[in-house]
Design a protein around this motif. Structure first.
Motif, mmCIF file in Angstrom:
data_model
loop_
_atom_site.group_PDB
_atom_site.id
_atom_site.type_symbol
_atom_site.label_atom_id
_atom_site.label_comp_id
_atom_site.label_asym_id
_atom_site.label_seq_id
_atom_site.Cartn_x
_atom_site.Cartn_y
_atom_site.Cartn_z
ATOM 1 N N GLY A 24 82.929 37.343 45.857
ATOM 2 C CA GLY A 24 81.991 38.140 45.081
ATOM 3 C C GLY A 24 82.655 39.308 44.371
ATOM 4 N N GLU A 25 81.840 40.068 43.680
ATOM 5 C CA GLU A 25 82.331 41.224 42.948
ATOM 6 C C GLU A 25 82.372 42.449 43.863
ATOM 7 O OE1 GLU A 25 83.592 41.132 39.845
ATOM 8 O OE2 GLU A 25 83.307 38.969 40.192
ATOM 9 N N PRO A 26 83.294 43.380 43.605
ATOM 10 C CA PRO A 26 83.385 44.567 44.459
ATOM 11 C C PRO A 26 82.169 45.473 44.321
ATOM 12 C CG PRO A 26 84.843 44.770 42.557
ATOM 13 C CD PRO A 26 84.319 43.373 42.549
ATOM 14 N N ARG A 32 88.571 44.523 44.517
ATOM 15 C CA ARG A 32 88.886 43.147 44.882
ATOM 16 C C ARG A 32 90.382 42.961 44.688
ATOM 17 N NH1 ARG A 32 85.779 37.469 43.432
ATOM 18 N NH2 ARG A 32 87.529 36.071 43.872
ATOM 19 N N ALA A 70 89.755 43.575 40.319
ATOM 20 C CA ALA A 70 88.514 44.190 39.846
ATOM 21 C C ALA A 70 88.221 45.413 40.705
ATOM 22 C CB ALA A 70 87.347 43.205 39.910
ATOM 23 N N GLY A 72 85.032 48.541 41.622
ATOM 24 C CA GLY A 72 83.649 48.954 41.483
ATOM 25 C C GLY A 72 83.499 50.098 40.489
ATOM 26 N N ASN A 73 82.259 50.332 40.064
ATOM 27 C CA ASN A 73 82.035 51.319 39.004
ATOM 28 C C ASN A 73 82.220 52.762 39.438
ATOM 29 O OD1 ASN A 73 79.653 51.836 40.436
ATOM 30 N ND2 ASN A 73 78.399 50.580 39.064
ATOM 31 N N CYS A 99 87.378 41.701 49.010
ATOM 32 C CA CYS A 99 86.947 43.029 48.586
ATOM 33 C C CYS A 99 87.047 43.964 49.782
ATOM 34 C CB CYS A 99 85.506 42.995 48.077
ATOM 35 S SG CYS A 99 85.276 42.078 46.548
#
Length: 324
Positions: A24-26, A32, A70, A72-73, A99
């Motif tokens: 999945g996405e961080p 990640r 990747a 996170g924001n 992640c």
């Protein structure tokens, strides 16, 4: 989909399985990471066996190096493409990608390759907190390091020597004795042939050492206490031979007002500032050649069961990496 080692229940090496896992996405504060190499450490065996219980099912492994793919924001100090390494958790390093919290990652300089980084982080950070924080080694100190040819041992011996200590190490055979002597040990004791307590007293003129760094546990505990000088410190940081049995604290007074501590890396690096300080000291020492990291074995990550068997049988020296 990436693969990872999964543990459905505590047990022997056969309890580990190689499975596809979603990553999945961080999250906002995560990164990640695609692993290039993963570290093998004795604490992995404690987790696998259940000595240090984990919620089940779970991943395994606390140390790896690779590339950020990747972030996170809410992450501002890392970007995709950054070379990083980490140690200390959360578990799950036995994986191709994962992640994890971005504040657990340390950036790698170009001078340190991924294999070295994966081999050095947990054992090197352990050596850093033991020698710089738990008992800060001073020039002229006599120190005893058990399992001197192991992963932590080879790093700790070099570092203690660089700090000005007289380094005494214990090993289990002649080959390991040669390895320890080449990595900072002034005096190497083969405990299968000699009584290490008697030799330590002989080497120190009867005084004993200022500190014993003991990752072996049950088999060496009493001898470690008996190797200390008055008011010396036993740093019991592992249980390779089994947990230390219960004892009466009065024993510490009887043997010379001794100090005993049972530290963990997780507590010494819980704060980001402490992780950066210890990690910075380690990275600087490796990058400048003060510490040589011996990567003496590698295994495919999918064959980690054999690596665990060899580690438990004490067939390994230096550091070992797993290749995803």
């Amino acid at each position: 989909m990436p693969f990872a080692i999964r543990l459905q229940h505590p047990g022997g090496p056969e309890a580990m399985s190689w499975e596809e896992v979603p990553v999945g996405e961080p999250g906002p504060h995560e990164a990640r990471v695609r692993h290039a190499a993963v570290g093998l450490n004795y604490i992995d065996i404690y987790h696998r066996s259940g000595l240090y219980p984990l919620p089940q099912p779970s991943g395994l492994g606390l140390e790896a190096a690779g590339v950020v793919v990747a972030v996170g924001n809410a992450v501002s100090d890392l970007a995709p493409g950054d070379r990083v390494a980490y140690a200390g958790g959360p578990v799950g390093a036995y994986s191709q990608e994962r992640c994890l919290p971005a504040d657990r990652l340390l950036k790698l300089p170009a001078a340190i390759d991924f294999h070295t980084a994966a081999a050095m982080m947990l054992q090197g950070l352990t050596s850093a907190y033991l020698l710089l924080r738990t008992y800060p080694v001073k020039p002229g100190d006599a120190v005893l390091i058990h399992a001197a040819a192991g992963g932590v041992g080879l790093i700790a011996c070099q570092w203690a020597k660089a700090l000005g200590a007289t380094v005494i190490g214990t090993v289990s055979n002649a080959a390991k004795a040669m390895l320890a002597a080449a990595h900072g040990c002034d005096h190497v004791i083969d405990y299968t042939r000699e009584d290490f307590v008697s030799r330590v007293r002989e080497i120190t003129g009867g005084e004993g050492v200022a500190v014993v760094y003991d990752g072996v546990g049950k088999d060496t505990f009493t001898g470690s206490l008996d190797s200390l000088r008055t008011c010396g410190m036993l740093v019991s940081f592992g249980n390779a031979s089994g947990p230390v049995p219960a004892f009466d604290p009065l024993l510490l007074a009887q043997k010379g007002s001794l100090f005993l501590t049972r530290p963990t890396l997780m507590h010494y690096t819980a704060k980001r500032a402490d992780l950066l300080a210890l990690g910075g000291a380690l990275i600087e020492a490796v990058a400048t050649g003060k510490l040589q990291i011996e990567v003496n074995q590698s295994y495919p990550l999918a064959e980690v069961a054999q690596a665990h068997r060899d580690l438990e049988a004490r067939r390994l020296t230096g550091s070992t990496i797993l290749l995803p």
